[in-house]
Structures are given as structure tokens and as C-alpha cells.
Design an enzyme around this catalytic site. Structure first.
Site, PDB file in Angstrom:
ATOM      1  N   ASN A  46     -35.781 -21.633  22.856  1.00 12.40           N
ATOM      2  CA  ASN A  46     -36.691 -22.696  23.299  1.00 12.40           C
ATOM      3  C   ASN A  46     -37.939 -22.098  23.940  1.00 12.40           C
ATOM      4  O   ASN A  46     -37.872 -21.080  24.638  1.00 12.40           O
ATOM      5  CB  ASN A  46     -35.987 -23.703  24.228  1.00 12.40           C
ATOM      6  CG  ASN A  46     -35.316 -23.093  25.428  1.00 12.40           C
ATOM      7  OD1 ASN A  46     -34.862 -21.951  25.382  1.00 12.40           O
ATOM      8  ND2 ASN A  46     -35.247 -23.829  26.521  1.00 12.40           N
ATOM      9  N   GLU A  48     -41.006 -23.453  26.258  1.00 12.22           N
ATOM     10  CA  GLU A  48     -41.466 -24.600  27.046  1.00 12.22           C
ATOM     11  C   GLU A  48     -42.971 -24.541  27.284  1.00 12.22           C
ATOM     12  O   GLU A  48     -43.620 -23.530  27.011  1.00 12.22           O
ATOM     13  CB  GLU A  48     -40.698 -24.655  28.373  1.00 12.22           C
ATOM     14  CG  GLU A  48     -39.207 -24.842  28.129  1.00 12.22           C
ATOM     15  CD  GLU A  48     -38.418 -25.161  29.380  1.00 12.22           C
ATOM     16  OE1 GLU A  48     -38.891 -24.880  30.502  1.00 12.22           O
ATOM     17  OE2 GLU A  48     -37.299 -25.700  29.230  1.00 12.22           O
ATOM     18  N   CYS A  57     -37.614 -26.934  21.007  1.00 14.71           N
ATOM     19  CA  CYS A  57     -36.224 -26.475  21.158  1.00 14.71           C
ATOM     20  C   CYS A  57     -35.938 -25.249  20.283  1.00 14.71           C
ATOM     21  O   CYS A  57     -36.595 -25.015  19.266  1.00 14.71           O
ATOM     22  CB  CYS A  57     -35.249 -27.564  20.732  1.00 14.71           C
ATOM     23  SG  CYS A  57     -35.317 -29.062  21.703  1.00 14.71           S
ATOM     24  N   GLU A  59     -33.479 -24.724  18.246  1.00 10.52           N
ATOM     25  CA  GLU A  59     -33.042 -25.018  16.867  1.00 10.52           C
ATOM     26  C   GLU A  59     -34.232 -25.217  15.943  1.00 10.52           C
ATOM     27  O   GLU A  59     -34.253 -24.742  14.806  1.00 10.52           O
ATOM     28  CB  GLU A  59     -32.185 -26.285  16.843  1.00 10.52           C
ATOM     29  CG  GLU A  59     -30.935 -26.226  17.679  1.00 10.52           C
ATOM     30  CD  GLU A  59     -31.149 -26.740  19.101  1.00 10.52           C
ATOM     31  OE1 GLU A  59     -32.174 -26.379  19.738  1.00 10.52           O
ATOM     32  OE2 GLU A  59     -30.307 -27.501  19.580  1.00 10.52           O
ATOM     33  N   CYS A  91     -30.417 -31.660  19.949  1.00 13.77           N
ATOM     34  CA  CYS A  91     -30.994 -32.965  20.253  1.00 13.77           C
ATOM     35  C   CYS A  91     -31.354 -33.684  18.949  1.00 13.77           C
ATOM     36  O   CYS A  91     -31.371 -33.089  17.865  1.00 13.77           O
ATOM     37  CB  CYS A  91     -32.232 -32.814  21.145  1.00 13.77           C
ATOM     38  SG  CYS A  91     -33.739 -32.381  20.264  1.00 13.77           S
ATOM     39  N   CYS A  94     -34.186 -32.261  16.734  1.00 10.63           N
ATOM     40  CA  CYS A  94     -33.776 -31.082  15.954  1.00 10.63           C
ATOM     41  C   CYS A  94     -32.884 -31.486  14.791  1.00 10.63           C
ATOM     42  O   CYS A  94     -32.995 -30.938  13.691  1.00 10.63           O
ATOM     43  CB  CYS A  94     -33.071 -30.072  16.860  1.00 10.63           C
ATOM     44  SG  CYS A  94     -34.218 -29.323  18.031  1.00 10.63           S
TER      45      CYS A  94
END
Ligand code: THU
Length: 138
Positions: A46, A48, A57, A59, A91, A94
Site C-alpha cells: 500500500n 498512502e 491498496c 492488491e 477491500c 481491489c
């Protein structure tokens, strides 16, 4: 995938997790995406952003990395690693992104720092993705 291959996936995901840029949440995530017909696990972590909304993210980074750096669009499995003991799952953003590239039975493995603790098939996590063919003829 056999046990040795999955262990390699876990290793790649944990390695990627160490590169996570997550100063805002302190929640480091690592992913490893297995390319079909290649002996290759593509990593993602990830990343940010201070805007929060700009965060991507692990993934999705793995998917974008596989496509852009490895010319790979067919995937066999994903391993996701967090610090959570019971494991976490991708999530919905993703899952939606993955849905363009994987089948209903695509395996999603969830791991903690030590081992894989959960396994789902893709369709259990997102049984009804938005279908890209809905855009045809618009
Ligand atoms: N995150 C992931 O990388 N993957 C997930 O499946 C859930 C959330 C990241 C986004 C953010 O950087 C941090 O975890 C906290 O939500």
C-alpha cells in the site's frame, strides 16, 4: 498451486509489506499476485497519501505492477499479508479491479506475519462485480 509455491507467495508478500508507505494509518499491507504460466509472484504494497483519498491498496498496486512491468494479465492466486492475526481480505475496490482479470474460483489467501490463515474463492468475496460488458453499446 502447491505448498512450496504458496510459501513463496507468502515470502514475496511479506517482503513487499516491508516496503509499505503507510505513515498515516501505520497499517502496512503486502500482496503477492501469481502470474499464470510464469514462475512469478508480483509484489505490491500500500502507498498512502496525505490527501488520504489518493492512497492505493497493496492488491491494486500488485495488479498494476503485473500489467505494467511484467506484461501479465492472467492471474492464478493472490496472497495478502497484514499484521492482523486472523488475516484480512481485499477491500471492494481491489476486488472490483481484480474482477476484470480473474475467474470466479480464483483463490484469495490471507496471511498474518507467520502463515496463511484463510482461503476464499473470488466469487465468495465479490459474487456480483460490475460487469465491464455493460459498457458495450453505450
Ligand atoms: N489497505 C490495503 O492495502 N489493502 C486492503 O485490502 C485494505 C486496506 C491499506 C489502505 C491503507 O493504506 C491502509 O491499508 C489502511 O486502510
Amino acid at each position: 498451486l502447491n505448498t512450496t509455491q504458496l510459501q513463496e507467495g507468502l515470502r514475496v508478500a511479506i517482503d513487499a509489506q516491508k516496503r509499505s508507505y503507510s505513515p498515516y494509518s501505520s497499517f502496512a499491507v503486502g500482496a503477492a499476485l501469481k502470474c499464470k504460466d510464469k514462475d512469478l509472484w508480483v509484489p505490491g504494497c500500500n502507498v498512502e497519501n496525505a490527501s488520504y483519498g489518493g492512497t492505493i491498496c497493496a492488491e491494486r498496486i500488485a495488479v498494476f505492477n503485473a500489467i505494467s512491468a511484467h506484461d501479465c494479465r492472467q492471474f492464478e492466486a493472490i496472497v495478502l499479508v497484514t499484521k492482523t492475526k486472523a488475516g484480512d481480505l481485499p477491500c471492494a475496490f481491489c476486488l472490483q479491479v481484480l474482477s476484470e482479470f480473474v475467474d470466479a474460483d480464483f483463490p484469495v489467501y490471507s496471511a498474518n506475519q507467520k502463515e496463511i490463515v484463510k482461503q476464499y474463492k473470488f466469487s465468495e468475496l465479490l459474487p456480483h462485480p460490475f460487469d465491464k460488458t455493460n459498457l458495450e453499446g453505450v
